[in-house]
Design an enzyme around this catalytic site. Structure first.
Site, PDB file in Angstrom:
ATOM      1  N   CYS A  59       0.639  -0.545   4.483  1.00 10.83           N
ATOM      2  CA  CYS A  59       1.912  -0.159   3.872  1.00 10.83           C
ATOM      3  C   CYS A  59       2.250   1.171   4.504  1.00 10.83           C
ATOM      4  O   CYS A  59       2.338   1.255   5.728  1.00 10.83           O
ATOM      5  CB  CYS A  59       1.785  -0.089   2.358  1.00 10.83           C
ATOM      6  SG  CYS A  59       0.325   0.752   1.749  1.00 10.83           S
ATOM      7  N   SER A  60       2.406   2.246   3.742  1.00 12.14           N
ATOM      8  CA  SER A  60       2.610   3.538   4.374  1.00 12.14           C
ATOM      9  C   SER A  60       1.255   4.195   4.629  1.00 12.14           C
ATOM     10  O   SER A  60       0.813   4.311   5.759  1.00 12.14           O
ATOM     11  CB  SER A  60       3.480   4.437   3.492  1.00 12.14           C
ATOM     12  OG  SER A  60       4.724   3.817   3.277  1.00 12.14           O
ATOM     13  N   ASP A  61       0.591   4.595   3.545  1.00  9.72           N
ATOM     14  CA  ASP A  61      -0.700   5.232   3.709  1.00  9.72           C
ATOM     15  C   ASP A  61      -1.858   4.253   3.618  1.00  9.72           C
ATOM     16  O   ASP A  61      -2.989   4.573   3.944  1.00  9.72           O
ATOM     17  CB  ASP A  61      -0.872   6.327   2.651  1.00  9.72           C
ATOM     18  CG  ASP A  61       0.077   7.480   2.901  1.00  9.72           C
ATOM     19  OD1 ASP A  61       0.089   7.994   4.041  1.00  9.72           O
ATOM     20  OD2 ASP A  61       0.829   7.865   1.986  1.00  9.72           O
ATOM     21  N   GLY A  62      -1.566   3.079   3.100  1.00  9.95           N
ATOM     22  CA  GLY A  62      -2.609   2.058   3.054  1.00  9.95           C
ATOM     23  C   GLY A  62      -3.577   2.228   1.909  1.00  9.95           C
ATOM     24  O   GLY A  62      -4.720   1.806   1.993  1.00  9.95           O
ATOM     25  N   ASN A 122       7.880   0.706  -3.683  1.00 11.29           N
ATOM     26  CA  ASN A 122       6.951   1.841  -3.614  1.00 11.29           C
ATOM     27  C   ASN A 122       6.524   2.332  -4.997  1.00 11.29           C
ATOM     28  O   ASN A 122       6.987   1.834  -6.024  1.00 11.29           O
ATOM     29  CB  ASN A 122       7.559   2.974  -2.780  1.00 11.29           C
ATOM     30  CG  ASN A 122       8.812   3.535  -3.435  1.00 11.29           C
ATOM     31  OD1 ASN A 122       8.980   3.452  -4.658  1.00 11.29           O
ATOM     32  ND2 ASN A 122       9.702   4.089  -2.635  1.00 11.29           N
ATOM     33  N   ASP A 149      -2.220   2.067  -1.610  1.00 12.53           N
ATOM     34  CA  ASP A 149      -1.640   1.508  -2.834  1.00 12.53           C
ATOM     35  C   ASP A 149      -1.356   0.012  -2.683  1.00 12.53           C
ATOM     36  O   ASP A 149      -2.131  -0.822  -3.103  1.00 12.53           O
ATOM     37  CB  ASP A 149      -0.354   2.250  -3.202  1.00 12.53           C
ATOM     38  CG  ASP A 149      -0.631   3.699  -3.593  1.00 12.53           C
ATOM     39  OD1 ASP A 149      -1.550   3.906  -4.391  1.00 12.53           O
ATOM     40  OD2 ASP A 149       0.055   4.605  -3.098  1.00 12.53           O
ATOM     41  N   ARG A 150      -0.230  -0.296  -2.053  1.00 11.23           N
ATOM     42  CA  ARG A 150       0.131  -1.704  -1.894  1.00 11.23           C
ATOM     43  C   ARG A 150      -0.915  -2.465  -1.097  1.00 11.23           C
ATOM     44  O   ARG A 150      -1.232  -3.619  -1.374  1.00 11.23           O
ATOM     45  CB  ARG A 150       1.492  -1.805  -1.201  1.00 11.23           C
ATOM     46  CG  ARG A 150       2.610  -1.457  -2.126  1.00 11.23           C
ATOM     47  CD  ARG A 150       3.917  -1.295  -1.375  1.00 11.23           C
ATOM     48  NE  ARG A 150       4.040   0.033  -0.787  1.00 11.23           N
ATOM     49  CZ  ARG A 150       5.200   0.590  -0.461  1.00 11.23           C
ATOM     50  NH1 ARG A 150       6.314  -0.055  -0.655  1.00 11.23           N
ATOM     51  NH2 ARG A 150       5.242   1.797   0.054  1.00 11.23           N
TER      52      ARG A 150
END
Lengths: 557, 653
Positions: B338-341, B275, B343-344
């Site tokens: 990913c989580s919020d979509g 993260n 960053d990764r």
């Protein structure tokens, strides 16, 4: 030929060869006195692979008895012999290539393996391949080598009033590892040299290896003085060094050992030039790794490069642990120090370690590349290698007897020459326009040092080469590399001569792993080669156009 | 300006980080936008400009006899070490700089005061330079499978998504809205890239709010619709770019990942990219290693290893390769989250695009890619780059990692990219510089509210206008490396430390000669020669008609001996930029010889010195050509400027 007694099975059919960049192929394997020959005649386009047995560092064999085993060949419906046994030989080459041979028949496999093991490690120099290599386009009467100490001296007229060429070593009796002629101060006569030689390990008395035209300063090299525990002195040695600095106020001695190591060396009869007896000389110590430590470093590095785990931490830790790049850093920074002493500080320097045949030569070669534009052309570089490594007595045969894969007990092996090539590569990376040769030349030299068709890197000294008639009975690599086709391949298309010194940066961030060498059998190296090819084409295209336009211009006038 | 306590300090010493002896004394000026250090010592006036928005931290050290040290770290990895004689002055500069470098409101950012001489119409053209819809139509959409959806026109469905999104033809608004309610921040699955050759698509979203057992019919229908949009495929991948453990932990908070049992025909896959907090710490550690004064090789490699940075870069590229393979080789569509979509997911989708499509390896293509996958899809630039004084836990070098991934690929495929390293580094600088409006705000909605199109300028047009600086001379559209999908090797040894970015301002570390500049000169010259030759041929053709010159011309074209193309044979061409001119200017042992700008490569990017308003930092210190020859050797201290006066350096030896 005596080789035949080592060859029980000369030919095997239906062998499968696996090598980098090629799909596995099936063909005939043949063992000769000096080569492994593989030829496959599939689909018209027949392919031949010649492998010099001398290039083989180690083999691993595994045989399986396949009786009753219904292998995939039969299930695939092919008419292979199911009843047979087979074996696999993995060949690890000194140029770091790894090949695999799948050989049908257990006995044949063992025979081949035995032949490879014996023939690749024969010690008799005069039976090695260079003595049999007779390419049609080379003639044994051609000049052997690029230069000689005599020529080298004759070319540098500037130094003739203070330096002379001495043939005190004409029969190699004063120093077995020196060439017959060396450059020494004029005021020191041969009798004095005899005494100095007795005071230096292996007889390697201080000789001139580089004259810096810009300020008349020189680089001398030698082995350690034999002062021993009772601080022996040698008047002639002191006089010789005094004659080197002449009327200058001082000189530097760069000792490639730490100050602690030189103290220890006294216990075994060696030592250093002490301040009290050599008052004008200032000693600088730079500890450089040699011998076994260097060989182990290479082995660890190659092992790290072959690691299949795909783990970044592990790779970086193995790379660090191998210490190879640390050795590169030390070598370059010591050479930089030497060059700074001569070029910027304006003083002469004597370089030595203990024997004066390894790190001493490494440093003096690199410093010459840094300072002297003449050494940076293709010819100049090869002549430098000839002078500082072949003639100056780097024991190439011992040092390059094995490379990174061998399981044999280490003896005199040490990749000093490879380390030199790596350092030169780093210089080329930092000054891509200043060197007249390419990475491909460095790679070729790295290969040839370990296994060669040519006689240049045979033996450990001029004396040995002379005794075996190497210069009469083999071809010279350096001459071969200067033939037009090879010259095209190894000249740097971007070369722009500069008179200035090329000072390398030795920050860890500035030094890189020489991927094209240590990872040369990976796909990655291929893309980089393509880029080099592209560069060459661009320059050729540009050159052609320049010429065409020029011609038009002259014709239209 | 009210924040400047002290506009000018004299007798300030700027010390060189690598070789402390090479320091200079001058005057420090504080302006509203820049800190400027003017050195006047040697008679040659040299200026160092530091843009305040690039200042990352200002640190005041304890006062000593010589003065008080001020350490400035910049977001472009420049580190400046000043020594101010009076502690009180130092304090004032420190306080002023801290305030100036951490604006509290958007209006204070540099882009709002940056006014190049460009009129309104030109500004509109600047912002219209990149057209995302044009890129989608380049991909072949809208088509019978994918359509433009206006469901998010007012940013009501997802306030961090762009207004225009492409979704499967069969996804009706109720399905989209339903699906968005089941996804973090309403970020429902939408199209990122479409491969028209085999209909496989890359879609992106945020994590589903599945908790331990929750389901959402519309979300399941949405994925079904994506699967159907690839008629040749009977399953699709759902790639969660997080480590499995992180995803499981999210379930406890009512979020999580897709249950394969609930969605028909999906293959679920975790790809463990760490993260933003892990990445931030990792980069910090790596930068500490870069800053070591004279590290040994072992210090450096150990530090690099323990930072974990290259491991993370490898993870992102590995994930990109997985997706590119699925699309290109298997022809299977992929949903990435990913989580919020933001960053990764952005990293992985854009790396996959670079691998898949040669277009994204061109100058304009990379701009479009960044504009789409990062800017429009709501990568939180303001938070991640800390444009405004904000939560330090939101800061993370996610975008740095993407640029580095592209660089790593360029290192493996030197002929496959139209742009050079300088292009990436310039983009990197301007992401942080706040000079252009492109990377201000956290999403499209915020940018519209700020009226950036009307008040600021666009970086893309600037880069395009200066594109000759950013061309890779080895790029050929027809080269085998350029074609099709890139298949990089991912063995750890393929990854390198990016010296040109992270040690960008430590000039002694970089190669002293640039192959690239040389080749560019050759390329230009080749072009000119071709033109010349063409006109000559024309002339000769005329003459031939008149006089029958054919014999002479034949002789001319056949002569290709090696000497015929010796570089100096072109003396009559009178071209100003022959590569020969370079020979001396790279290495100058004497400080009087100023480096030619052509030779400075990355060190002094031309774009920075060309703008009428000097921005970012521009250090025009003459290069001495002498590198530090030793770590830990007495000579490392010896980089004095006078080549004749370094004798003292040896005394320590």
């Amino acid at each position: 030929m005596e080789f035949s007694e080592h060859i029980k099975t000369a030919n095997v059919e239906a062998v499968v060869l696996r090598q980098p960049f090629h799909p596995p192929s099936r063909g005939t394997l043949c063992v000769t006195g000096h080569h492994l020959l593989f030829s496959d005649r599939e689909e018209g386009g027949s392919r031949h692979v010649f492998l010099l047995l001398r290039n083989i560092d180690a083999i691993e064999k595994s045989v399986e008895n396949l009786l009753g085993y219904s292998g995939f060949f039969s299930s695939a419906g092919q008419s292979e012999r199911i009843s047979g046994s087979s074996g696999t030989i993995t060949i690890k080459c000194k140029d770091l290539c790894v090949l695999q041979l799948d050989i049908p028949g257990m006995e044949q496999c063992l025979n081949i393996a035995h032949s490879i093991e014996t023939l690749s490690s024969l010690d008799c120099v005069s039976e090695m391949y260079p003595f049999f290599y007779r390419p049609p386009d080379l003639n044994l009467q051609d000049q052997w080598g690029l230069s000689s100490p005599e020529k080298h001296y004759a070319q540098m007229e500037e130094l003739h009033d203070r330096w002379r060429l001495s043939d005190v070593n004409r029969d190699y009796s004063v120093c077995p590892s020196y060439p017959p002629a060396v450059i020494v101060p004029k005021v020191i006569d041969d009798d004095m040299l005899l005494k100095v030689a007795k005071f230096r390990q292996g007889g390697r008395f201080p000789v001139l290896c580089y004259y810096h035209r810009k300020n008349g300063m020189v680089i001398m090299r030698s082995s350690q003085p034999l002062i021993g525990a009772n601080r022996k002195r040698c008047r002639e040695d002191e006089l010789l060094l005094q004659a080197v600095i002449n009327d200058s106020d001082k000189g530097y001695i760069i000792d490639t050992r730490s100050s602690q190591q030189v103290q220890q060396a006294r216990m075994t009869g060696g030592g250093f030039e002490s301040k009290s007896t050599y008052s004008c000389w200032k000693r600088l110590h730079r500890q450089m790794e040699r011998g076994k430590a260097l060989q182990e470093s290479l082995i660890k590095l190659v092992e790290a490069c072959g690691d299949q785990s795909h783990n970044m931490d592990r790779w970086l830790s193995k790379l660090e642990n191998s210490k190879w790049l640390s050795h590169v850093q030390t070598a370059l920074s010591t050479a930089g120090l030497l060059a700074e002493c001569v070029e910027r500080d304006g003083h002469s320097v004597l370089v030595h370690g203990s024997e004066g045949t390894d790190s001493t030569l490494l440093i003096s070669t690199l410093a010459q590349l840094i300072m002297d534009p003449c050494c940076r052309t293709l010819e100049g570089f090869l002549a430098l290698l000839e002078r500082e490594w072949v003639q100056a007595g780097h024991p190439l045969q011992q040092r390059c007897a094995h490379s990174a894969h061998s399981h044999a007990r280490l003896q005199q092996e040490a990749p000093v020459f490879l380390l030199l090539l790596d350092c030169v590569w780093q210089l080329w990376r930092q000054f891509p326009l200043a060197l007249g040769f390419t990475e491909a030349l460095l790679l070729r030299l790295a290969t040839e040092a370990y296994a060669s068709n040519y006689g240049t890197f045979l033996c450990n000294s001029d004396q040995e080469r002379c005794a075996l008639g190497v210069k009469e009975k083999t071809h010279c690599l350096f001459q071969a590399l200067l033939r037009p086709r090879e010259r095209d391949r190894y000249s740097n298309p971007l070369y722009e001569p500069t008179e200035l010194a090329i000072w390398p940066s030795v920050h860890p961030q500035s030094l890189q792993l020489w991927r094209a060498c240590f990872l040369r059998w990976t796909q990655q190296a291929r893309h980089l080669e393509e880029a080099q090819e592209e560069i060459r084409n661009m320059v050729i295209e540009w050159g052609k156009l320049t010429a065409d336009v020029e011609l038009f211009n002259t014709q239209t006038k | 300006m009210e924040h400047i306590r002290l506009p000018k300090v004299e007798n300030v010493r700027l010390t060189d980080r690598i070789s402390p002896r090479r320091s200079s004394v001058g005057t420090l000026y504080l302006t509203a936008t820049h800190t400027i250090f003017v050195e006047n010592e040697t008679g040659v006036r040299t200026e160092t400009w530091v843009l305040h928005s690039l200042v990352c931290s200002v640190e005041k050290q304890a006062a000593t006899a010589t003065g008080c040290a001020l350490l400035i770290h910049c977001k472009n990895f420049q580190v400046l070490h000043f020594v101010v004689p009076q502690e009180r002055d130092c304090h004032d500069v420190h306080v002023s700089l801290q305030r100036l470098s951490q604006p509290e409101r958007y209006e204070e950012l540099y882009c709002f005061s940056y006014k190049p001489n460009i009129d309104k119409e030109e500004r509109r053209q600047e912002w219209d330079f990149l057209d995302l819809k044009a890129d989608y139509s380049r991909m072949g959409i809208p088509n019978s499978l994918w359509k433009l959806s206006s469901v998010n026109r007012d940013y009501k469905v997802s306030d961090t998504y762009p207004a225009d999104l492409f979704v499967p033809k069969s996804a009706a608004p109720p399905i989209i809205v339903g699906s968005s309610k089941f996804r973090s921040r309403g970020r429902f699955p939408a199209l990122s890239y479409y491969c028209k050759e085999n209909h496989a698509a890359i879609c992106r979203s945020s994590q589903p709010l599945s908790g331990f057992s929750a389901r959402c019919l519309e979300d399941e229908q949405m994925l079904e619709a994506i699967l159907r949009s690839n008629p040749r495929s009977d399953f699709m991948y759902v790639v969660d770019t997080r480590p499995k453990l992180n995803a499981i932990a999210n379930r406890a908070a009512g979020k999580g990942y897709e249950n394969e049992d609930n969605y028909s025909n999906i293959k679920f896959q975790f790809i463990g990219i760490e993260n933003i907090h892990v990445m931030r710490n990792s980069q910090q550690k790596m930068l500490e290693v870069c800053e070591l004064r004279s590290p040994s090789m072992s210090d450096f490699l150990e530090g690099l290893e323990s930072s974990g940075w290259l491991k993370h870069i490898k993870a992102v590229i590995d994930a990109g390769i997985f997706i590119a393979k699925a699309v290109a080789e298997e022809g299977v569509s992929v949903l990435v989250h990913c989580s919020d979509g933001w960053d990764r997911t952005a990293q992985v989708c854009s790396v996959a695009c670079v691998l898949l499509d040669p277009y994204y390896r061109t100058l304009k293509g990379l701009m479009v890619l960044i504009e789409r996958d990062w800017v429009s899809f709501g990568h939180k630039f303001s938070h991640r780059c800390n444009h405004l004084d904000g939560d330090p836990k939101e800061v993370s070098p996610v975008m740095d990692q993407f640029l580095e991934c592209v660089w790593q690929l360029m290192e493996q495929f030197p002929c496959a990219f139209e742009f050079n390293e300088r292009f990436l580094i310039t983009i990197h600088s301007h992401i942080y510089s706040c000079q252009y409006g492109n990377f201000i705000g956290n999403n499209q909605r915020e940018r519209i509210e700020l009226g950036l199109r009307e008040t600021t300028h666009s970086l893309w047009m600037y880069l395009w206008k200066n594109r000759t600086d950013y061309i890779n001379p080895l790029y050929r559209p027809d080269h085998s490396q350029t074609q099709g999908v890139l298949r990089p090797a991912t063995a750890p040894y393929c990854f390198k430390f990016w010296r040109a970015l992270y040690n960008r301002f430590d000039r002694g570390m970089h190669p002293r000669q640039s192959v690239e500049d040389y080749l560019m000169a050759i390329r230009d010259e080749t072009q000119q020669l071709e033109e010349q030759l063409a006109s000559h041929k024309e002339k000769i053709a005329k003459l031939e008609k008149e006089q029958g010159w054919s014999v002479a011309r034949k002789a001319a074209t056949l002569d290709k001996s090696p000497t015929a193309w010796a570089p100096n044979s072109g003396n009559s061409l009178a071209l100003a930029n022959t590569p020969q001119d370079y020979a001396g200017s790279f290495i100058t042992s004497s400080p009087c010889q100023q480096k030619a700008p052509e030779s400075s490569l990355i060190i002094l990017p031309q774009d920075l010195s060309q703008t009428s308003d000097p921005n970012l930092s521009n250090n025009s210190d003459p290069e001495s050509g002498i590198a530090d020859l030793s770590c830990r050797s007495p000579l490392s201290e010896d980089s004095t400027r006078d080549p004749d006066s370094d004798e003292a350096a040896y005394s320590a030896a």
